[in-house]
Design a protein around this motif. Structure first.
Motif, PDB file in Angstrom:
ATOM      1  N   HIS A  16       0.833  -1.204   0.000  1.00 21.92           N
ATOM      2  CA  HIS A  16       0.000   0.000   0.000  1.00 21.92           C
ATOM      3  C   HIS A  16       0.869   1.256   0.000  1.00 21.92           C
ATOM      4  CE1 HIS A  16      -2.340   3.034   2.456  1.00 21.92           C
ATOM      5  NE2 HIS A  16      -3.075   2.912   1.383  1.00 21.92           N
ATOM      6  N   GLN A 170     -14.178  12.133  -4.279  1.00 20.36           N
ATOM      7  CA  GLN A 170     -13.037  11.219  -4.143  1.00 20.36           C
ATOM      8  C   GLN A 170     -13.064  10.256  -5.324  1.00 20.36           C
ATOM      9  OE1 GLN A 170     -13.039   8.947  -0.505  1.00 20.36           O
ATOM     10  NE2 GLN A 170     -11.580   7.508  -1.323  1.00 20.36           N
ATOM     11  N   ARG A 333     -15.253 -16.133  14.131  1.00 21.94           N
ATOM     12  CA  ARG A 333     -15.482 -15.754  12.745  1.00 21.94           C
ATOM     13  C   ARG A 333     -16.002 -14.335  12.703  1.00 21.94           C
ATOM     14  NH1 ARG A 333     -18.852 -20.864  10.493  1.00 21.94           N
ATOM     15  NH2 ARG A 333     -17.186 -22.407  10.556  1.00 21.94           N
ATOM     16  N   VAL A 351     -14.565  -9.071  14.023  1.00 24.20           N
ATOM     17  CA  VAL A 351     -13.748 -10.230  13.704  1.00 24.20           C
ATOM     18  C   VAL A 351     -12.904 -10.500  14.936  1.00 24.20           C
ATOM     19  CG1 VAL A 351     -11.939  -8.795  12.670  1.00 24.20           C
ATOM     20  CG2 VAL A 351     -12.044 -11.209  12.134  1.00 24.20           C
ATOM     21  N   GLY A 352     -12.768 -11.748  15.259  1.00 28.99           N
ATOM     22  CA  GLY A 352     -11.972 -12.019  16.448  1.00 28.99           C
ATOM     23  C   GLY A 352     -12.199 -13.413  16.972  1.00 28.99           C
ATOM     24  N   ASP A 372     -12.025  -7.085  17.255  1.00 32.47           N
ATOM     25  CA  ASP A 372     -12.083  -5.830  16.513  1.00 32.47           C
ATOM     26  C   ASP A 372     -13.521  -5.612  16.057  1.00 32.47           C
ATOM     27  OD1 ASP A 372     -11.286  -3.566  15.202  1.00 32.47           O
ATOM     28  OD2 ASP A 372     -10.767  -4.612  13.365  1.00 32.47           O
ATOM     29  N   TYR A 376     -19.419  -0.171   9.310  1.00 34.54           N
ATOM     30  CA  TYR A 376     -19.253   0.058   7.883  1.00 34.54           C
ATOM     31  C   TYR A 376     -20.535   0.653   7.320  1.00 34.54           C
ATOM     32  CZ  TYR A 376     -15.281  -3.110   8.180  1.00 34.54           C
ATOM     33  OH  TYR A 376     -14.107  -3.694   8.511  1.00 34.54           O
ATOM     34  N   LYS A 383     -18.685  -1.570   0.684  1.00 38.44           N
ATOM     35  CA  LYS A 383     -18.769  -1.178   2.088  1.00 38.44           C
ATOM     36  C   LYS A 383     -17.463  -0.518   2.473  1.00 38.44           C
ATOM     37  CE  LYS A 383     -17.244  -5.559   4.117  1.00 38.44           C
ATOM     38  NZ  LYS A 383     -16.017  -5.205   4.797  1.00 38.44           N
ATOM     39  N   LYS A 385     -15.478   1.714   5.978  1.00 36.58           N
ATOM     40  CA  LYS A 385     -15.604   2.166   7.359  1.00 36.58           C
ATOM     41  C   LYS A 385     -16.138   3.586   7.392  1.00 36.58           C
ATOM     42  CE  LYS A 385     -12.197  -0.651   9.743  1.00 36.58           C
ATOM     43  NZ  LYS A 385     -10.905  -0.676  10.420  1.00 36.58           N
ATOM     44  N   THR A 386     -16.981   3.827   8.358  1.00 42.97           N
ATOM     45  CA  THR A 386     -17.526   5.167   8.487  1.00 42.97           C
ATOM     46  C   THR A 386     -17.242   5.699   9.878  1.00 42.97           C
ATOM     47  OG1 THR A 386     -19.536   6.492   8.458  1.00 42.97           O
ATOM     48  CG2 THR A 386     -19.777   4.234   9.187  1.00 42.97           C
ATOM     49  N   SER A 387     -17.078   6.993   9.976  1.00 45.78           N
ATOM     50  CA  SER A 387     -16.913   7.590  11.291  1.00 45.78           C
ATOM     51  C   SER A 387     -18.190   8.307  11.706  1.00 45.78           C
ATOM     52  CB  SER A 387     -15.734   8.559  11.290  1.00 45.78           C
ATOM     53  OG  SER A 387     -15.901   9.506  10.275  1.00 45.78           O
ATOM     54  N   LEU A 416     -13.263   5.077  17.567  1.00 45.72           N
ATOM     55  CA  LEU A 416     -13.659   5.902  16.436  1.00 45.72           C
ATOM     56  C   LEU A 416     -14.068   4.918  15.349  1.00 45.72           C
ATOM     57  CD1 LEU A 416     -13.894   8.676  15.151  1.00 45.72           C
ATOM     58  CD2 LEU A 416     -11.633   8.318  14.199  1.00 45.72           C
ATOM     59  N   TYR A 418     -12.667   1.982  15.558  1.00 42.34           N
ATOM     60  CA  TYR A 418     -12.207   0.726  16.126  1.00 42.34           C
ATOM     61  C   TYR A 418     -12.881   0.455  17.457  1.00 42.34           C
ATOM     62  CZ  TYR A 418      -8.505   2.004  12.959  1.00 42.34           C
ATOM     63  OH  TYR A 418      -7.811   2.402  11.869  1.00 42.34           O
TER      64      TYR A 418
END
Lengths: 468, 193
Positions: A16, A170, A333, A351-352, A372, A376, A383, A385-387, A416, A418
Motif C-alpha cells: 500500500h 473522491q 469468525r 472479527v476475532g 475488533d 461500515y 462497504k 468504514k464510516t466515522s 472511532l 475501532y
C-alpha cells in the motif's frame, strides 16, 4: 507487552505504501529552485521547455492512469472554464430495466455571470412544468418563474440560477477510456458524500460530460455540454412569457421551484441491504469502452421496501456469534449485524476470537473476547468504514450452566473506527468444567452526539467450555 | 540493497527507486508499530498509524535527519507527533487508508494466537499507559523513547527536535517524577541514564 504485526500485514501495508508514494510525490512535490540565466540561449531553452510542458499538460496523458489526478484536473478545468454556457440535463431511469428513461430537468448557466441561468422541469410527457430564468438588470438579479400548471409568471429578485457540475469528491478507480456521444472521455469511479458515483470527463479538456449515481428512485444520469458563450447560446437563457399568462407579485413557492439538475444526487443515497448481498449496482452507463453510449443503460433498482428506515428504528436483534475450535485454541469468525438511518444501511462487523483459560496466579478462569469491531456503511456491494457512528463495547455477560451470571466489565476503549473487547474474569473454582454462554454488548453512538442511539449484542451460538 | 544504510536507501528512493523506501519500511516497521502501540494501546489503530507514519515520512522526505545514517530516531519523532493527534492523523489519511487492499479475514481469524497475544498486550499496555498518564505528555514521550526504544540522547534529540542538553535535563526531571508518581520500575538505556 507489545504484540507483533503479522508478516502478511507488514507485506500488505508495504504494498500500500509503495502504491501511494507516487500519489504523494505528485501532490506534495517540493518546488525546485529555478535559476534563470540572462543569456538568450537559456531563455530560449526555457521557452521551449515551457511550451513542451504546456503541450504535455494539454495532451491529457501525464496523469492518465491516476484517477485522483484526473479528478483534480477536472475540478480545475471546471473552475477555470468561464467563457461558456453550460447545459445540464438530468435523466431518470425508473423501473427494473432501462426501458423508461425520462428527462426530468434541463438547465443552462452563463458561467461568466454568476446567477444568470435557466432551469426547467419537465413532466413525463416532456412538457414544461416550471421554467425559471434569471438575468441581471440594473445590477440586480431578476428571476422569473413561469408555471405552466397555473399559467402564471412570478417575478422575484436576488435569487439566481446557477449550475454547478457534479463531480466525485473522491476518485477511487480509473475504469477506462470510453466514447460518450462520440467524445473521448475518461471514466472514473468515485464517491460523492460517501455514495458511489461514476463520472466521465472529456479526455482533452477534462470537463465533465456525464455523471451517474443511484438514488432512491433509481439511476440518475446527468449530462453536461459546454458551449462557447455567444449571442446565440446566451439567448437560450432568456425565456419569452407565453401569451395570456398572468403576472403575479408573489414569488413562486420554493417547493414549486425547479431543482437544478444533480441537486438530488448529492443529497440522496441508496441503502443496500445485507452485507455481501448486493442489491444495487451502479451500471456502466457507457455500454463498453470505445462504443457509443446506449441511451438505455441496464439498471437494477433496490426494492422500495428496503430503501429508508427511520433513525428511531429499534435496536438490532442479537446475532449469533460463531465459536469454532481450530485445534490450537478457539477462533472466531466474522459476525455482523446491521442498522439503518434515513441515509443508509450500516453494518456492525466484528472479527476475532474468544477463548477461556485458567489463570493460576489468582485461581480464576478468564476469557478473551471479540478482537475488533467496526461500523461500515454499505452501498450495494460496496462497504467502507464510516466515522458517522461509533460503536463502543460496554460489557460482557457470561452465564454459566450452573446459573452463575457474571456481568463483567471489560477493558473497553473509546472508539472511532475501532473497538475491542478484552479479557473478562470468571471467579469459579477450578477443576470441574463449566459450560457458559456469553454475550458481548455494544452501544452505538452518532459521532457528533454522545447519547447512545441503540445497543448491539453478539452472543455465542455454541456454549463455551471452561476447564482447568 | 538490504545491507545499505538508511541514508543511501533514502536518497535512492527520492531519486525514483521507490522499492528502496520499501526496504526502509521493512527495516523499521516493527519498531514504529511498537512505539505507536505503546502510545495508543490499540493494535488495530497502531497498524493504521504505522502506515500513516511512513506515508507522512515520505511526504516530508526532504526534511529527514539521520543519526549515524539511521532514519529510525527521526521516524520515531514523526510517529510521536502522529500518535499525539492519532484521531486527527487517521482522519487526514482516511482516503488513503481506505485504499488499503483487503486483508484476508479468513486467515486473520485463524491466527488465533496472534489475536490473543494482541488482546492481552492491549490490556497490559493499558495498565502501563494508566501509570504513565500520571506524567505530562512530554515526560511520557521522553521516557518511552529512552526506555522502550532504548534511544540515546542524540537520537532522542533528533526524534523530538530539541537540543541534547535539554534532553538530558528534561529526562532527569522526568525520571524523578516517574519514581515519585508511579510504581513502574523501568530500565533506562545506559547512555540515557
Amino acid at each position: 507487552m507489545t504484540p507483533h504485526m503479522s508478516e502478511s500485514e507488514i507485506e500488505r501495508r508495504k504494498r500500500h505504501l509503495l502504491a501511494e508514494m507516487t500519489l504523494i510525490e505528485n501532490r506534495h512535490k517540493v518546488p525546485k529552485k529555478r535559476y534563470l540565466y540572462s543569456s538568450a540561449v537559456a531563455a530560449a531553452i526555457l521557452a521551449i521547455c515551457l511550451v513542451a510542458a504546456l503541450l504535455q499538460a494539454n495532451s491529457g496523458n501525464a496523469d492518465i492512469d491516476n484517477p485522483e489526478l484526473i479528478l483534480v484536473s477536472s475540478v480545475k478545468a471546471v473552475d477555470s472554464t468561464t467563457d461558456v454556457v453550460l447545459y445540464a440535463k438530468e435523466t431518470h431511469f425508473e423501473g427494473n430495466d432501462s426501458s423508461s428513461p425520462r428527462v426530468v430537468s434541463e438547465a443552462w448557466s452563463d458561467r461568466k455571470t454568476p446567477g444568470v441561468g435557466r432551469v426547467k422541469t419537465l413532466d413525463s410527457d416532456g412538457k414544461s412544468v416550471v421554467d425559471s430564468s434569471a438575468v441581471i438588470e440594473d445590477g440586480k438579479t431578476v428571476r422569473q418563474d413561469i408555471s405552466y400548471d397555473t399559467s402564471t409568471v412570478h417575478v422575484s429578485t436576488d435569487v439566481g440560477v446557477e449550475v454547478k457540475p457534479l463531480l466525485p469528491d473522491q476518485a477511487t478507480k480509473l475504469v477506462g477510456e470510453e466514447l460518450i456521444d462520440n467524445v473521448e472521455s475518461l471514466h472514473i469511479s468515485g464517491l460523492n458524500r460517501d455514495a458511489p458515483i461514476e463520472a466521465w470527463v472529456n479526455k482533452v479538456t477534462r470537463l465533465p460530460i456525464r455523471v451517474a449515481s443511484m438514488t432512491k428512485g433509481g439511476l440518475v444520469v446527468l449530462d453536461y455540454q459546454w458551449f462557447q458563450r455567444t449571442e446565440q447560446t446566451l439567448a437560450t437563457i432568456n425565456v419569452a412569457v407565453p401569451e395570456n399568462f398572468i403576472h403575479s407579485d408573489e414569488p413562486l413557492p420554493s417547493n414549486k421551484q425547479p431543482e437544478i439538475p444533480g441537486s438530488d444526487v448529492a443529497s440522496v443515497v441508496v441503502p443496500g441491504s445485507e452485507l455481501n448481498e448486493a442489491t444495487a449496482t451502479i451500471p456502466n452507463v457507457a455500454a463498453s469502452p470505445t462504443t457509443v453510449v446506449s441511451a438505455s443503460p441496464p439498471v437494477v433498482v433496490i426494492p422500495s421496501t428496503t430503501t429508508t428506515v427511520a433513525s428511531t428504528a429499534p435496536p438490532p436483534a442479537p446475532v449469533p456469534y460463531d465459536h469454532t475450535s481450530t485445534g490450537k485454541g478457539l477462533s472466531g469468525r466474522v459476525c455482523q449485524s446491521h442498522f439503518y438511518d434515513a441515509d443508509s444501511v450500516y453494518v456492525v462487523a466484528c472479527v476475532g476470537i474468544w477463548r477461556p483459560y485458567f489463570r493460576s496466579e489468582n485461581q480464576t478462569y478468564s476469557f478473551t473476547g471479540v478482537g475488533d469491531v467496526s461500523v461500515y456503511r454499505v452501498e450495494g456491494a460496496k462497504k467502507w468504514k464510516t466515522s458517522k457512528y461509533l460503536v463502543k463495547p460496554s460489557d460482557i455477560s457470561l452465564t454459566l450452566a450452573n446459573g452463575s451470571r457474571y456481568d463483567t466489565s471489560c477493558y473497553c476503549q473509546p472508539t472511532l473506527d475501532y473497538g475491542s473487547i478484552d479479557s473478562a474474569y470468571v471467579f469459579e473454582p477450578p477443576g470441574e468444567p463449566h459450560t457458559a454462554s456469553a454475550q458481548f454488548h455494544f452501544e452505538i453512538y452518532k459521532s457528533d452526539d454522545p447519547n447512545s442511539i441503540g445497543t448491539f449484542t453478539v452472543e455465542t451460538a455454541n456454549p463455551v467450555i471452561f476447564s482447568g | 540493497m538490504k545491507n545499505d544504510s538508511d541514508k543511501s536507501l533514502w536518497q535512492r528512493a527520492i531519486d525514483g527507486d521507490h522499492p528502496a523506501f520499501g526496504v526502509i519500511f521493512e527495516r523499521h516497521v516493527k519498531r514504529i508499530y511498537e512505539h505507536c502501540f505503546r502510545r495508543v494501546a490499540s493494535w488495530s489503530m497502531a497498524e493504521d498509524l504505522t502506515s500513516v507514519v511512513f506515508l507522512e515520512a515520505w511526504r516530508k522526505r526532504e526534511n529527514v535527519h539521520f543519526v549515524n545514517d539511521s532514519a529510525l530516531p527521526w521516524l520515531l519523532g514523526v510517529a510521536t507527533n502522529i500518535c499525539r493527534n492519532a484521531v486527527r492523523s487517521l482522519r487526514s489519511y482516511k482516503a488513503t487508508l481506505s485504499r488499503l487492499p483487503e486483508a484476508d479475514k479468513a486467515n486473520d481469524a485463524l491466527e488465533s494466537d496472534l489475536l490473543l497475544d494482541r488482546l492481552h498486550s492491549e490490556s497490559e499496555a493499558k495498565v502501563v499507559l494508566e501509570q504513565l498518564s500520571r506524567l505530562s505528555d512530554d515526560d511520557r514521550v521522553l521516557i518511552e523513547l529512552a526506555v522502550f526504544e532504548g534511544l540515546g540522547y542524540e537520537e532522542i534529540s533528533t526524534a523530538l527536535g530539541i537540543p541534547i542538553g535539554t534532553v538530558r535535563s528534561r529526562l532527569s526531571r522526568a525520571r524523578g517524577r516517574l519514581k515519585e508518581r508511579t510504581t513502574l520500575n523501568l530500565q533506562f538505556n545506559e547512555e540515557a541514564s
